[in-house]
Design an enzyme around this catalytic site. Sequence first.
Site, short mmCIF file in Angstrom:
data_model
loop_
_atom_site.label_atom_id
_atom_site.label_comp_id
_atom_site.label_asym_id
_atom_site.label_seq_id
_atom_site.Cartn_x
_atom_site.Cartn_y
_atom_site.Cartn_z
N THR A 117 5.18 -15.69 -1.91
CA THR A 117 5.53 -15.62 -0.49
C THR A 117 4.66 -16.62 0.29
O THR A 117 3.72 -17.20 -0.25
CB THR A 117 5.29 -14.22 0.10
OG1 THR A 117 3.89 -13.92 0.00
CG2 THR A 117 6.11 -13.17 -0.63
N LEU B 190 9.15 -10.74 1.21
CA LEU B 190 9.46 -9.48 0.54
C LEU B 190 10.35 -8.60 1.41
O LEU B 190 11.27 -7.96 0.90
CB LEU B 190 8.17 -8.75 0.18
CG LEU B 190 8.35 -7.38 -0.49
CD1 LEU B 190 9.19 -7.49 -1.76
CD2 LEU B 190 6.99 -6.75 -0.79
N LYS C 249 -5.74 -1.90 2.97
CA LYS C 249 -4.82 -1.36 1.97
C LYS C 249 -5.36 -0.07 1.34
O LYS C 249 -4.58 0.83 0.99
CB LYS C 249 -4.51 -2.41 0.90
CG LYS C 249 -3.68 -3.58 1.41
CD LYS C 249 -2.33 -3.11 1.95
CE LYS C 249 -1.43 -4.27 2.34
NZ LYS C 249 -0.11 -3.82 2.83
N TYR D 249 -8.43 -7.29 4.35
CA TYR D 249 -7.11 -6.91 3.81
C TYR D 249 -7.26 -5.78 2.79
O TYR D 249 -6.52 -4.78 2.84
CB TYR D 249 -6.46 -8.13 3.17
CG TYR D 249 -5.11 -7.87 2.55
CD1 TYR D 249 -3.96 -7.78 3.32
CD2 TYR D 249 -4.99 -7.76 1.16
CE1 TYR D 249 -2.72 -7.57 2.74
CE2 TYR D 249 -3.76 -7.55 0.57
CZ TYR D 249 -2.62 -7.45 1.36
OH TYR D 249 -1.40 -7.24 0.77
N SER E 67 -0.62 -2.87 -2.21
CA SER E 67 -1.08 -4.07 -2.91
C SER E 67 -1.98 -3.64 -4.05
O SER E 67 -2.51 -2.52 -4.06
CB SER E 67 -1.87 -4.96 -1.94
OG SER E 67 -2.54 -5.99 -2.62
#
Length: 217
Positions: free
Chosen positions: A168, A9, A139, A135, A122
Amino acid sequence: MITGASAGLGRAIAAALAPTHTLFMAGRPSRRLDEVAELYGATTWPVDLADTEDVETVVEAITELDVLVHNAGVAYPGRVAETIPEQWRATMEVNVVGPVALTLALLPALRAARGHVVFINSGSGINASPGLASYSASKFALRSFADSLRADEKDLRVTSIHPGRIDTDMQRDLIAYEERDYVPEQFLAAETVALSVAQAIATPPDAHVHEVIIRPR
């Protein structure tokens, strides 16, 4: 300035912004980062978001900055019971503490330009994702920092981008953890998300895009 621009990205964001911006690419020195910088006529800045001790010194030469895009991030797949504290610490260092440190170091330059800070967040920063415990937590924290920055720095524009799953290398690692077949067509193209970033940045100055939520069709 774009972090994490050597691939995926970040590279797509560099391609989307290169026609309208002079690019600074921040990250750990690498041949891939140098190649992307050469492709878009960009300057590289040796910034390690996992070790922020030297960040202020590295960027002190920048006196005015129109846009800062926080794209770099890490993810360690794992449900809560599968994780270890070191993973949480490493995730928070790169995904939260690093962006905070870089933003603070560049705040005078951003203020001078009445600039724009873009956080690549996200869907996990809105709803926690199974198998992405540390994660998701990072975020949520990053979203809160963006909200605080927007509230405290009235002259800046601050945008959180919340894409769904993107095609990705990070996504491939997650699908491998989930023990599923990887089907690229199920995910957003990096170029699609990069276009949304560029559109938010190109918003006329009388408007302020707070959040963008993008999902695969």
